[in-house]
Design a protein around this motif. Structure first.
Motif, PDB file in Angstrom:
ATOM      1  N   LYS A   1       0.836  -1.203   0.000  1.00 59.34           N
ATOM      2  CA  LYS A   1       0.000   0.000   0.000  1.00 59.34           C
ATOM      3  C   LYS A   1       0.872   1.256   0.000  1.00 59.34           C
ATOM      4  CE  LYS A   1      -3.897   2.176   2.378  1.00 59.34           C
ATOM      5  NZ  LYS A   1      -4.844   2.081   3.517  1.00 59.34           N
ATOM      6  N   GLU A   2       1.959   1.230   0.796  1.00 58.41           N
ATOM      7  CA  GLU A   2       2.885   2.374   0.816  1.00 58.41           C
ATOM      8  C   GLU A   2       3.597   2.522  -0.526  1.00 58.41           C
ATOM      9  OE1 GLU A   2       4.278   2.535   5.510  1.00 58.41           O
ATOM     10  OE2 GLU A   2       5.091   0.965   4.197  1.00 58.41           O
ATOM     11  N   ILE A   3       3.982   1.404  -1.111  1.00 52.84           N
ATOM     12  CA  ILE A   3       4.647   1.438  -2.423  1.00 52.84           C
ATOM     13  C   ILE A   3       3.697   1.984  -3.485  1.00 52.84           C
ATOM     14  CG2 ILE A   3       5.662  -0.001  -4.248  1.00 52.84           C
ATOM     15  CD1 ILE A   3       6.643  -1.891  -2.007  1.00 52.84           C
ATOM     16  N   GLN A   4       2.440   1.594  -3.374  1.00 50.82           N
ATOM     17  CA  GLN A   4       1.408   2.062  -4.307  1.00 50.82           C
ATOM     18  C   GLN A   4       1.284   3.587  -4.252  1.00 50.82           C
ATOM     19  OE1 GLN A   4      -2.666   0.819  -3.411  1.00 50.82           O
ATOM     20  NE2 GLN A   4      -2.821  -0.005  -5.487  1.00 50.82           N
ATOM     21  N   GLN A   5       1.285   4.116  -3.006  1.00 51.27           N
ATOM     22  CA  GLN A   5       1.182   5.569  -2.834  1.00 51.27           C
ATOM     23  C   GLN A   5       2.422   6.275  -3.401  1.00 51.27           C
ATOM     24  OE1 GLN A   5       0.636   5.753   1.405  1.00 51.27           O
ATOM     25  NE2 GLN A   5      -1.604   5.662   1.278  1.00 51.27           N
ATOM     26  N   PHE A   6       3.581   5.672  -3.156  1.00 54.44           N
ATOM     27  CA  PHE A   6       4.817   6.273  -3.640  1.00 54.44           C
ATOM     28  C   PHE A   6       4.873   6.295  -5.171  1.00 54.44           C
ATOM     29  CE2 PHE A   6       9.328   6.092  -4.841  1.00 54.44           C
ATOM     30  CZ  PHE A   6       9.753   7.261  -4.247  1.00 54.44           C
ATOM     31  N   LEU A   7       4.485   5.183  -5.790  1.00 51.85           N
ATOM     32  CA  LEU A   7       4.478   5.111  -7.251  1.00 51.85           C
ATOM     33  C   LEU A   7       3.489   6.107  -7.844  1.00 51.85           C
ATOM     34  CD1 LEU A   7       4.755   1.262  -7.845  1.00 51.85           C
ATOM     35  CD2 LEU A   7       6.455   2.993  -8.470  1.00 51.85           C
ATOM     36  N   SER A   8       2.365   6.292  -7.174  1.00 54.96           N
ATOM     37  CA  SER A   8       1.382   7.279  -7.641  1.00 54.96           C
ATOM     38  C   SER A   8       1.993   8.677  -7.629  1.00 54.96           C
ATOM     39  CB  SER A   8       0.139   7.245  -6.740  1.00 54.96           C
ATOM     40  OG  SER A   8      -0.510   6.002  -6.847  1.00 54.96           O
ATOM     41  N   TYR A   9       2.725   8.998  -6.539  1.00 59.19           N
ATOM     42  CA  TYR A   9       3.378  10.314  -6.445  1.00 59.19           C
ATOM     43  C   TYR A   9       4.415  10.464  -7.549  1.00 59.19           C
ATOM     44  CZ  TYR A   9       5.842  14.312  -4.482  1.00 59.19           C
ATOM     45  OH  TYR A   9       6.420  15.545  -4.321  1.00 59.19           O
ATOM     46  N   LYS A  10       5.183   9.394  -7.761  1.00 62.11           N
ATOM     47  CA  LYS A  10       6.233   9.418  -8.802  1.00 62.11           C
ATOM     48  C   LYS A  10       5.637   9.672 -10.178  1.00 62.11           C
ATOM     49  CE  LYS A  10       9.135   6.273 -11.394  1.00 62.11           C
ATOM     50  NZ  LYS A  10       9.429   4.863 -11.647  1.00 62.11           N
ATOM     51  N   ARG A  11       4.531   9.006 -10.449  1.00 61.67           N
ATOM     52  CA  ARG A  11       3.928   9.133 -11.777  1.00 61.67           C
ATOM     53  C   ARG A  11       3.286  10.514 -11.986  1.00 61.67           C
ATOM     54  NH1 ARG A  11       1.680   3.053 -10.943  1.00 61.67           N
ATOM     55  NH2 ARG A  11       3.547   1.965 -11.720  1.00 61.67           N
ATOM     56  N   LEU A  12       2.754  11.060 -10.889  1.00 60.14           N
ATOM     57  CA  LEU A  12       2.136  12.380 -10.993  1.00 60.14           C
ATOM     58  C   LEU A  12       3.159  13.480 -11.179  1.00 60.14           C
ATOM     59  CD1 LEU A  12      -0.659  12.123  -8.267  1.00 60.14           C
ATOM     60  CD2 LEU A  12      -1.002  12.371 -10.736  1.00 60.14           C
ATOM     61  N   THR A  13       4.331  13.301 -10.580  1.00 60.16           N
ATOM     62  CA  THR A  13       5.371  14.338 -10.654  1.00 60.16           C
ATOM     63  C   THR A  13       6.405  14.058 -11.740  1.00 60.16           C
ATOM     64  OG1 THR A  13       6.619  13.199  -8.936  1.00 60.16           O
ATOM     65  CG2 THR A  13       5.121  14.935  -8.222  1.00 60.16           C
ATOM     66  N   ILE A  14       6.145  13.070 -12.551  1.00 60.51           N
ATOM     67  CA  ILE A  14       7.007  12.650 -13.669  1.00 60.51           C
ATOM     68  C   ILE A  14       8.304  12.023 -13.173  1.00 60.51           C
ATOM     69  CG2 ILE A  14       8.158  13.331 -15.814  1.00 60.51           C
ATOM     70  CD1 ILE A  14       6.165  15.611 -16.049  1.00 60.51           C
ATOM     71  N   ASN A  15       9.066  12.712 -12.332  1.00 57.04           N
ATOM     72  CA  ASN A  15      10.306  12.174 -11.789  1.00 57.04           C
ATOM     73  C   ASN A  15      10.221  12.115 -10.267  1.00 57.04           C
ATOM     74  OD1 ASN A  15      11.913  11.796 -14.205  1.00 57.04           O
ATOM     75  ND2 ASN A  15      11.853  14.045 -14.372  1.00 57.04           N
ATOM     76  N   ILE A  16      11.082  11.356  -9.708  1.00 58.48           N
ATOM     77  CA  ILE A  16      11.096  11.239  -8.254  1.00 58.48           C
ATOM     78  C   ILE A  16      11.562  12.544  -7.645  1.00 58.48           C
ATOM     79  CG2 ILE A  16      12.192  10.095  -6.289  1.00 58.48           C
ATOM     80  CD1 ILE A  16      12.388   7.591  -7.933  1.00 58.48           C
ATOM     81  N   ASP A  17      10.762  13.042  -6.712  1.00 66.00           N
ATOM     82  CA  ASP A  17      11.150  14.200  -5.917  1.00 66.00           C
ATOM     83  C   ASP A  17      12.054  13.683  -4.796  1.00 66.00           C
ATOM     84  OD1 ASP A  17      11.352  16.214  -4.035  1.00 66.00           O
ATOM     85  OD2 ASP A  17       9.326  16.953  -4.411  1.00 66.00           O
ATOM     86  N   ILE A  18      13.351  14.068  -4.862  1.00 66.41           N
ATOM     87  CA  ILE A  18      14.315  13.556  -3.898  1.00 66.41           C
ATOM     88  C   ILE A  18      13.888  13.898  -2.468  1.00 66.41           C
ATOM     89  CG2 ILE A  18      16.710  13.658  -3.098  1.00 66.41           C
ATOM     90  CD1 ILE A  18      16.328  12.181  -5.696  1.00 66.41           C
ATOM     91  N   GLY A  19      13.351  15.080  -2.280  1.00 65.08           N
ATOM     92  CA  GLY A  19      12.898  15.505  -0.956  1.00 65.08           C
ATOM     93  C   GLY A  19      11.796  14.607  -0.429  1.00 65.08           C
ATOM     94  N   TYR A  20      10.845  14.287  -1.318  1.00 63.18           N
ATOM     95  CA  TYR A  20       9.738  13.421  -0.922  1.00 63.18           C
ATOM     96  C   TYR A  20      10.250  12.012  -0.600  1.00 63.18           C
ATOM     97  CZ  TYR A  20       5.439  10.664  -1.203  1.00 63.18           C
ATOM     98  OH  TYR A  20       4.410   9.815  -0.932  1.00 63.18           O
ATOM     99  N   TYR A  21      11.169  11.523  -1.433  1.00 58.81           N
ATOM    100  CA  TYR A  21      11.735  10.177  -1.238  1.00 58.81           C
ATOM    101  C   TYR A  21      12.491  10.116   0.090  1.00 58.81           C
ATOM    102  CZ  TYR A  21      14.108   5.806  -2.525  1.00 58.81           C
ATOM    103  OH  TYR A  21      14.565   4.517  -2.562  1.00 58.81           O
TER     104      TYR A  21
END
Length: 404
Positions: free
Chosen positions: A59-79
């Motif tokens: 479930k946590e991975i699902q949320q993280f992937l959703s954030y990644k896809r919405l922001t195009i690239n991984i936000d290092i701060g969020y990660y």
């Protein structure tokens, strides 16, 4: 890349990949009815496995992937924030684990401490009048006794006929000891019982203790034999009467010592006599036993001896003696009964049959006054090696008294 090759690349099953697709963790292209795993799937799968290694839930991975896809690239701060939150969760869990470890250490330390009553372990002096020769039926002569705090820790007990027994480390060791035919209840044998059967036995033990508490136990003698396989009373040791003598007999000295250690920790003031014996020729006064506890002892003994256990104790029974216990049985026609006779050809005839208990008690002058079916189970575990799967083994609770 086809789904099969993709699964093989990451060393997971095809079903796992399909499940991840279903959850939206992986979003492959679909060509007809076939999934095509693209570069995004490769990148996402590597991230999924990395986060799983770091104990992130799907479930946590699902949320993280959703954030990644919405922001195009991984936000290092969020990660970084996500990783810090997980780290803090682990630190809190570590604190809790350390607290539990400390509690376990304290408990282990307390169990290593010697019993308060260790210095006074032994046979109560007040029990001496009960020591009789099992053959001559006369009082035994006591010599070379070591006494501390009104308890005999060492002594020799002899009779003019040549009978000899001794008290060693507070335990009565009878002569002519034989090798036990029974399976000792240890860590290995305990795994052979199904939890359903254990729960059934517990209900039976509760039935026994309930009836025992209804009796007048003042200055009485209660005995439970064959403690190597099954024992009921010690579980309720804290509530047992202090003006009663409790005798526990067994084949194994190791089991007797374990039982003594347990009882002394939980009720050191209890008057308990421990006897290592294998033939039921006990150094006890005729007619001295007031209550016999049958914690399926009859079932156990009759499996290996062609004799009814109460017959062996007949010398020690008086006109007011009661037997309180549990008995296992099958309904007639059960395949388990045939299996039993095959595996235990030297057993007492018709043991495990419904009427066996009542018929044999009456031969010894005892009659069941009250009984109840405690329950049944169709899977007692492999300890009952004769049990046919699917058949029910029943547990009967009973109290028997002398026929008037």
């Amino acid at each position: 890349m086809k789904i099969g090759s993709f699964a093989k690349l990451f060393n997971v099953s095809i079903d796992t990949i399909r499940y991840y697709i279903e959850l939206g963790l992986l979003v492959p292209e679909k060509k007809g009815t076939q999934f095509h795993m693209n570069q995004s799937c490769l990148d996402d799968m590597k991230l999924i496995l990395e986060l799983k290694t770091l104990q992130f839930s799907l479930k946590e991975i699902q949320q993280f992937l959703s954030y990644k896809r919405l922001t195009i690239n991984i936000d290092i701060g969020y990660y970084k924030k996500l990783l810090l939150e997980k780290k803090n969760t682990f630190l809190e869990a570590k604190k809790e684990l350390n607290r539990f470890i400390k509690l376990l250490d304290n408990k282990l330390h307390s169990l290593d401490q010697p019993s308060v009553s260790c210095s006074s372990t032994g046979v109560p002096i007040s029990f001496v009048p009960f020591f009789y020769c099992p053959y001559c039926k006369i009082p035994l002569i006591i010599s070379d006794a070591s006494i501390l705090n009104s308890n005999i820790s060492e002594a020799k007990l002899t009779c003019s006929c040549g009978y000899f027994t001794s008290i060693q480390d507070g335990i009565i060791i009878t002569s002519n000891l034989e090798e036990s035919p029974y399976c000792i209840l240890d860590d290995d044998t305990m795994t052979e019982f199904n939890p359903n059967f254990v729960s059934l036995r517990e209900k039976g033990d509760q039935w026994i203790i309930k009836l025992l508490k209804e009796q007048n136990l003042s200055n009485k003698v209660v005995i439970e034999t064959n403690i190597d396989v099954s024992v009921s009373l010690p579980k309720y040791v804290s509530s047992l009467d202090l003006d009663t003598f409790y005798i526990f007999c067994g084949f194994s000295l190791t089991m007797i010592k374990k039982l003594r250690q347990f009882i002394e920790r939980n009720n050191p003031k209890l008057h308990v006599i421990y006897i290592q014996n294998t033939d039921y020729n006990l150094p006890l006064k005729p007619g001295s036993i007031d209550i016999i506890i049958d914690s399926i002892t009859i079932n156990d003994i009759c499996s290996n001896k062609n004799v009814f256990p109460i017959t062996l104790l007949q010398t020690y029974i008086n006109q007011d003696t009661k037997v309180i216990g549990n008995y296992l049985y099958y309904h007639e026609g059960a395949t388990s009964l045939l299996n039993f006779r095959t595996l235990y050809p030297n057993s007492h005839q018709h043991v495990l049959y419904p009427n066996y208990l009542e018929n044999n008690l009456e031969k010894e002058g005892l009659k069941i006054q009250s009984k109840a079916v405690i329950g049944s189970t169709d899977n007692p575990g492999i300890f009952l090696d004769y049990h046919e799967l699917g058949e029910k083994v029943n547990l009967l609770g009973y109290i028997a008294e002398h026929i008037i």
